[in-house]
Design a protein around this motif. Structure first.
Motif, PDB file in Angstrom:
ATOM      1  N   LEU A   1       0.821  -1.209   0.000  1.00 57.64           N
ATOM      2  CA  LEU A   1       0.000   0.000   0.000  1.00 57.64           C
ATOM      3  C   LEU A   1       0.859   1.266   0.000  1.00 57.64           C
ATOM      4  CD1 LEU A   1      -2.996  -0.999   2.304  1.00 57.64           C
ATOM      5  CD2 LEU A   1      -2.897  -0.880  -0.199  1.00 57.64           C
ATOM      6  N   ILE A   2       2.030   1.216   0.639  1.00 55.49           N
ATOM      7  CA  ILE A   2       2.961   2.352   0.540  1.00 55.49           C
ATOM      8  C   ILE A   2       3.433   2.483  -0.905  1.00 55.49           C
ATOM      9  CG2 ILE A   2       5.235   3.212   1.221  1.00 55.49           C
ATOM     10  CD1 ILE A   2       4.747   1.848   3.968  1.00 55.49           C
ATOM     11  N   SER A   3       3.707   1.358  -1.520  1.00 51.41           N
ATOM     12  CA  SER A   3       4.115   1.350  -2.926  1.00 51.41           C
ATOM     13  C   SER A   3       3.019   1.952  -3.810  1.00 51.41           C
ATOM     14  CB  SER A   3       4.432  -0.092  -3.327  1.00 51.41           C
ATOM     15  OG  SER A   3       4.746  -0.194  -4.683  1.00 51.41           O
ATOM     16  N   PHE A   4       1.766   1.612  -3.533  1.00 52.54           N
ATOM     17  CA  PHE A   4       0.646   2.205  -4.265  1.00 52.54           C
ATOM     18  C   PHE A   4       0.546   3.708  -3.991  1.00 52.54           C
ATOM     19  CE2 PHE A   4      -2.156  -0.592  -6.655  1.00 52.54           C
ATOM     20  CZ  PHE A   4      -1.560  -1.813  -6.425  1.00 52.54           C
ATOM     21  N   ASP A   5       0.774   4.088  -2.739  1.00 52.57           N
ATOM     22  CA  ASP A   5       0.687   5.507  -2.385  1.00 52.57           C
ATOM     23  C   ASP A   5       1.691   6.330  -3.198  1.00 52.57           C
ATOM     24  OD1 ASP A   5      -0.390   7.633  -0.704  1.00 52.57           O
ATOM     25  OD2 ASP A   5       1.602   7.688   0.204  1.00 52.57           O
ATOM     26  N   SER A   6       2.930   5.840  -3.287  1.00 48.92           N
ATOM     27  CA  SER A   6       3.958   6.541  -4.077  1.00 48.92           C
ATOM     28  C   SER A   6       3.567   6.584  -5.554  1.00 48.92           C
ATOM     29  CB  SER A   6       5.314   5.829  -3.944  1.00 48.92           C
ATOM     30  OG  SER A   6       5.783   5.911  -2.623  1.00 48.92           O
ATOM     31  N   THR A   7       2.999   5.495  -6.041  1.00 50.56           N
ATOM     32  CA  THR A   7       2.648   5.417  -7.460  1.00 50.56           C
ATOM     33  C   THR A   7       1.483   6.346  -7.789  1.00 50.56           C
ATOM     34  OG1 THR A   7       3.363   3.111  -7.444  1.00 50.56           O
ATOM     35  CG2 THR A   7       2.068   3.830  -9.339  1.00 50.56           C
ATOM     36  N   MET A   8       0.470   6.334  -6.937  1.00 50.91           N
ATOM     37  CA  MET A   8      -0.716   7.155  -7.195  1.00 50.91           C
ATOM     38  C   MET A   8      -0.384   8.636  -7.085  1.00 50.91           C
ATOM     39  SD  MET A   8      -3.871   4.964  -5.551  1.00 50.91           S
ATOM     40  CE  MET A   8      -3.269   4.928  -3.876  1.00 50.91           C
TER      41      MET A   8
ATOM     42  N   GLY B   1       3.910   9.788   4.810  1.00 53.38           N
ATOM     43  CA  GLY B   1       4.419  11.120   4.463  1.00 53.38           C
ATOM     44  C   GLY B   1       5.224  11.732   5.596  1.00 53.38           C
ATOM     45  N   SER B   2       4.667  11.669   6.823  1.00 51.72           N
ATOM     46  CA  SER B   2       5.381  12.293   7.940  1.00 51.72           C
ATOM     47  C   SER B   2       6.574  11.450   8.381  1.00 51.72           C
ATOM     48  CB  SER B   2       4.429  12.573   9.109  1.00 51.72           C
ATOM     49  OG  SER B   2       3.782  11.393   9.486  1.00 51.72           O
ATOM     50  N   ALA B   3       6.456  10.122   8.250  1.00 54.06           N
ATOM     51  CA  ALA B   3       7.584   9.255   8.633  1.00 54.06           C
ATOM     52  C   ALA B   3       8.777   9.491   7.702  1.00 54.06           C
ATOM     53  CB  ALA B   3       7.158   7.788   8.600  1.00 54.06           C
TER      54      ALA B   3
END
Lengths: 244, 244
Positions: free
Chosen positions: A176-183, A226-228
């Protein structure tokens, strides 16, 4: 565009796919790219598709039509191995090309790629990446994941986190982090995100969920990551010796 | 392949480029992709190049030959604005295509893109992305960076960190993390990495450094970022509600 990832772990498998499809920037729609074929306790297959939608839908229709034919070269219910299942998907891609290629204009990218995972009772849980030509490779050893579609933005985090020992929960989080970066970087990849978890050798229990844009866990990932990252960035000192 | 990034900040500009070139996987070599033209106190230009090496070297040779001609449409020492400088680089790309395109086989990707930054006394510090057709766009407002070459792996970190208010030191750190992610995922991008820092309106002081593979700061970034990401990842809890 599309983004899908399949992750093979000691514990099981995680599959994730977005659902945004576009034919030009002004024709954006939502199509599910994850498909499951299952006979509880006996055999389980799941696949995600990327590429030309008419091609991938055609592949799935062929695979559906071939079910219950009893022909082990075509029927997912009749094949005796995951290798055979991957060949069936590859054969369906080849059939589509045989029928359609002569009619496709060069301007259209009539190609597809598919991630297939699954397990047949008595056999191993396996993960395949099937190419447009119908050939395929299998995840093994150090390679624990395959991506299709818009693969690059979300690759670094997978490389940094995933090992065969990762838990299913960590793999979902990482996906899901990978998706977040992609989106964030490509608007043609978007929610809902379909998630599948399968425990190795369970032969029946498949957890699936569809995360909409407002899904609390997706939101948590988006904000906390994002904050991490910002915090991680601030932990590293700037180059102290340079005179500028 | 190539990876270059140019970052425009209130404080100044940061430019970074790798130096790995390959013609096939068995012909890998090192070429500097960053080039500086400077008349201290008067004008400063720096550019990084991506694409076909014979094309980008040709562009630089043309720009060199045009120096001291006094023609403001060709001579970086004679142009009166950064817009004019960007047009000169674009013109050089177009000249190369005019001469060579008829002789290039289709199999060769004879294209290039260039990041140009600089400042002419009395004018603004500006950052341009020049395309293969010789046209260009300029960074302004929310867009603080341009990338060329293998841009995707290293984009998410730039998007998450950089703002116009970022310091030069933070921008270098961010650029090097971006390179670290890119080099990890694409072996055709590699050190040494050339770094340039220019303080807005200084008109003379340009700090440049070349970071080899063993450079201590590059090593620090590589190691600390890896562990910081892992820590950040562990801060986020796994989805607690799912039953799998």
């Amino acid at each position: 565009m599309t983004y899908c990832v399949g992750i093979l772990l000691n514990e099981g498998v995680v599959l994730a796919s977005d659902s945004r499809t576009n034919a030009g920037i002004d024709r954006v729609s939502t199509f599910k790219k994850m498909h499951i074929y299952q006979q509880a306790g006996e055999r389980f297959f799941a696949l995600t598709t990327a590429g030309n939608l008419s091609l991938t839908q055609g592949v799935l229709s062929l695979v559906d039509e071939w079910l219950y034919s009893g022909d082990p070269d075509k029927d997912l219910w009749a094949t005796e191995s995951m290798f055979g299942a991957a060949r069936i998907i590859g054969k369906a891609i080849r059939e589509m090309h045989k029928v359609d290629d002569g009619y496709m204009m060069e301007a259209v990218d009539y190609s597809a790629s598919i991630i297939l995972t699954g397990q047949i009772k008595g056999g191993r849980l396996r993960l395949f990446l099937i190419y447009n030509a119908g050939n395929f490779i299998e995840a093994m050893g150090d390679t624990v994941y395959f991506q299709i579609g818009e693969v690059k933005y979300g690759k670094p985090i997978l490389d940094r986190i995933l090992t065969p020992e990762s838990s299913l929960g960590d793999a979902v989080k990482c996906a899901l982090i990978s998706f977040d970066s992609t989106m964030r970087s490509n608007v043609s990849v978007g929610p809902p995100i379909d998630i599948l978890l399968y425990r190795r050798d369970s032969m029946e229990k498949v957890f699936v969920d569809r995360l909409d844009e407002g899904d609390p866990y997706l939101q948590t990932i988006h904000e906390k990551w994002g904050s991490a990252i910002l915090e991680a960035f601030n932990q590293i000192s700037a180059q102290p010796d340079w005179d500028y």
